[in-house]
Enzyme design. Structure first.
Site, PDB file in Angstrom:
ATOM      1  N   LYS A  75     -13.406 -11.942   0.717  1.00 32.69           N
ATOM      2  CA  LYS A  75     -12.912 -10.777   1.853  1.00 32.69           C
ATOM      3  C   LYS A  75     -13.778  -9.704   1.346  1.00 32.69           C
ATOM      4  CE  LYS A  75      -8.849  -8.038   0.695  1.00 32.69           C
ATOM      5  NZ  LYS A  75      -7.640  -7.751   0.586  1.00 32.69           N
ATOM      6  N   SER A 127      -3.505  -6.828   3.386  1.00 36.07           N
ATOM      7  CA  SER A 127      -4.463  -6.570   3.826  1.00 36.07           C
ATOM      8  C   SER A 127      -5.576  -8.093   3.856  1.00 36.07           C
ATOM      9  CB  SER A 127      -5.484  -5.821   2.218  1.00 36.07           C
ATOM     10  OG  SER A 127      -5.201  -6.649   1.075  1.00 36.07           O
ATOM     11  N   SER A 133      -1.130  -8.532  -1.455  1.00 32.54           N
ATOM     12  CA  SER A 133      -2.160  -8.961   0.372  1.00 32.54           C
ATOM     13  C   SER A 133      -3.679 -10.478   0.047  1.00 32.54           C
ATOM     14  CB  SER A 133      -3.462  -7.267  -0.271  1.00 32.54           C
ATOM     15  OG  SER A 133      -3.160  -6.026   0.301  1.00 32.54           O
TER      16      SER A 133
HETATM   17  N1  GLN Z   1       0.750  -3.755   1.092  1.00 31.73           N
HETATM   18  C1  GLN Z   1       0.331  -3.097  -0.183  1.00 31.73           C
HETATM   19  C2  GLN Z   1      -0.497  -1.749   0.096  1.00 31.73           C
HETATM   20  O1  GLN Z   1      -0.676  -1.614   1.146  1.00 31.73           O
HETATM   21  C3  GLN Z   1      -0.349  -4.201  -0.701  1.00 31.73           C
HETATM   22  C4  GLN Z   1      -1.672  -4.497  -0.355  1.00 31.73           C
HETATM   23  C5  GLN Z   1      -2.822  -4.875  -1.529  1.00 31.73           C
HETATM   24  O2  GLN Z   1      -2.131  -6.387  -2.092  1.00 31.73           O
HETATM   25  N2  GLN Z   1      -3.818  -5.057  -1.209  1.00 31.73           N
HETATM   26  O3  GLN Z   1      -0.365  -1.240  -1.418  1.00 31.73           O
END
Ligand code: GLN
Length: 495
Positions: free
Chosen positions: A81, A156, A180
């Protein structure tokens, strides 16, 4: 090329050990496939073909020299990532702010996997600074879901998920601050492990919300996840929140029978807000686990309904402080032509950050400001404790909690972009785990309308071996994890 090329970490490792193919051949095969399919998916921000071929050559050399003493993962490809720092290769975090940023060092996760001989294929797309649930807030454009390119891959870590689901990498690293890893795993039909807070080093992982961020991975099976997780996990003196607990032998524990396993279910997670196809698939998966000897009983997570507001108070507060380092001076994008320092800050941040990141910085700064701190940040901290206490009590009665990972399957691109609350609700079942610092896994559990559904299994701190064990037994009894998106075959028989 006619080299038969398996697509799982376990099979690639076994084939390399038997000399059926070389690491160079495997790397070439994956790079070709990325070239053929990634234009349709946008899973990668950067493909590191030269590095991959060089690392593969080194793995092949090591195997020639050391024979069977070579590490199991030597020569197996991995994608990272694009939030893990990689020396010499840009680390963008999906942001214009870091579009050209090259870190001076490798993240511990990257370093450890390389030390075990894994071959880096490239860096995968993500929501800007990992803020999002759809990979649509990336400066580099959205990632598409291999199951239906008109839909999101989740986020994400959508780039890592799409890459593994389409066979562009056998495994990928990812991070999970509120869901995410697990949410894209569910939406792309993968096994996604979010480890206990502190189990995997955060050194070299660009910070979003430091008391939540945790590194993990996306794989096609629990077995593959166990193989790679064992190499990532463990104490790191460069991360002050890293846990000193010994690392389990995740692979050895995969096969243990699960008879007698106590599964808890939370009634609200099967309510009317959940897509019926998702509910049916998850209920069937839980019955399957019962068939393997598990018992199921209800458990209560009394404060689950305040998970999302609590998370969206605390995570933006932490992000507003973490992202203050991007000032146009020390890192990343610098707006040209500013005539004062203040103008430099304002313009660099205005032009360098996207809409969602700015929304979070503003909300977080507000929650932390004098006069509001107690009412917002302080209160959310207290709620976080209540949520963690709920889990603590539940785990006195059960070993794992099972439910859906997400309320719906993958949604169409663009659908939730104008509605941040709808986007935030994609994580309604996952954020509690991060608030409490627990570990959890999403496991493919069926299809709803032709789209993958994830079974979410949560366990107590440092119980990753148990989660992978349950996931593996489930995968031995079912074959949802073997289902492949229609796109899989369009570039031939797989990698
Ligand atoms: N969707 C959540 C956010 O936007 C979690 C994102 C993540 O786990 N990096 O904060």
């Amino acid at each position: 090329m006619t080299v038969p090329c398996p697509d799982s970490v376990a099979a690639i490792a076994a084939g390399l050990a038997r000399g059926e193919f070389s690491a160079g051949e495997i790397a070439r095969r994956y790079l070709d496939r990325i070239e053929a399919l990634d234009p349709r998916l946008n899973a990668f921000v950067t493909v590191t073909a030269e590095i991959a071929l060089e690392e593969a050559r080194r793995a092949d050399d090591a195997r020639r020299r050391k024979g069977s003493a070579t590490g199991l993962l030597a020569g197996v490809p991995v994608a990272h990532k694009d939030i893990f720092c990689t020396r010499g290769v840009r680390t963008t975090c999906g942001s214009r702010m870091l579009a050209e940023h090259v870190a001076a060092y490798d993240a511990t996760v990257v370093e450890r996997l390389r030390a075990d001989g894994m071959v880096m294929l490239g860096k995968t797309n993500l929501d800007e600074f990992a803020m999002g649930s759809s990979t649509e807030s990336s400066h580099f454009g959205p990632t598409r879901n291999p199951w239906d390119p008109g839909r999101v891959a989740g986020g994400s870590s959508g780039g890592s998920a799409a890459a593994v689901a389409a066979g562009l990498a056998p495994v990928a690293t990812a991070t999970d601050t509120g869901g995410s890893i697990r949410q894209p795993a569910a939406l792309c039909g993968l096994t996604g492990l979010k480890p206990t807070y502190g189990r995997v080093s955060r050194h070299g992982l660009v910070a979003f919300a430091s008391s939540f961020d945790q590194a993990g991975l996306l794989a096609r099976s629990a077995e593959d996840a166990a193989l790679v997780f064992g190499a990532m996990a463990g104490f790191d003196e460069r991360d002050s929140t890293s846990l000193e607990a010994p690392v389990d032998d995740y692979r050895r524990r995969l096969e243990a029978p699960i008879a007698g396993l106590r599964i808890g279910v939370v009634e609200e997670q099967f309510g009317s807000g959940v897509d019926p196809g998702v509910r049916d698939a998850v209920e069937a998966a839980i019955r399957e686990l019962e068939g393997l000897g598990a018992t199921v009983r209800p458990v209560e997570l009394a404060h689950a309904d305040i998970g999302i507001p609590t998370y969206y108070m605390l995570a933006p507060a932490e992000c507003s402080s973490n992202l203050s380092r991007f000032d146009g001076v020390r890192y990343g994008y610098r707006a040209p032509g500013a005539s004062s320092v203040e103008e430099l800050y304002v313009r660099s941040r205005t032009e360098g950050f996207g809409v969602e990141v700015k929304r979070r910085i503003l909300a977080g700064t507000y929650a932390l400001s004098k006069g509001y701190y107690d009412a917002y940040y302080g209160k959310a901290q207290r709620l976080r404790r209540l949520i963690a206490d709920d889990y603590r009590r539940a785990f006195e009665e059960v070993d794992v909690i099972a439910g859906p990972t997400t309320p719906t399957p993958a949604f169409p691109l663009g659908d939730r972009l104008d509605d941040p609350i709808a986007m935030y609700l994609a994580d309604v079942f996952t954020v509690g785990v991060n608030l409490a610092g627990l570990c959890a896994v999403s496991v493919p559990a069926g299809l709803a309308g032709g789209l993958p559904v994830g079974l979410h299994l949560t366990a107590n701190h440092l119980e990753e071996a148990r989660l992978l064990n349950v996931a593996h037994r489930f995968q031995q009894a079912t074959d949802w994890h073997l289902a492949r998106p229609p796109l899989w075959k369009t570039a031939g028989e797989g990698p």
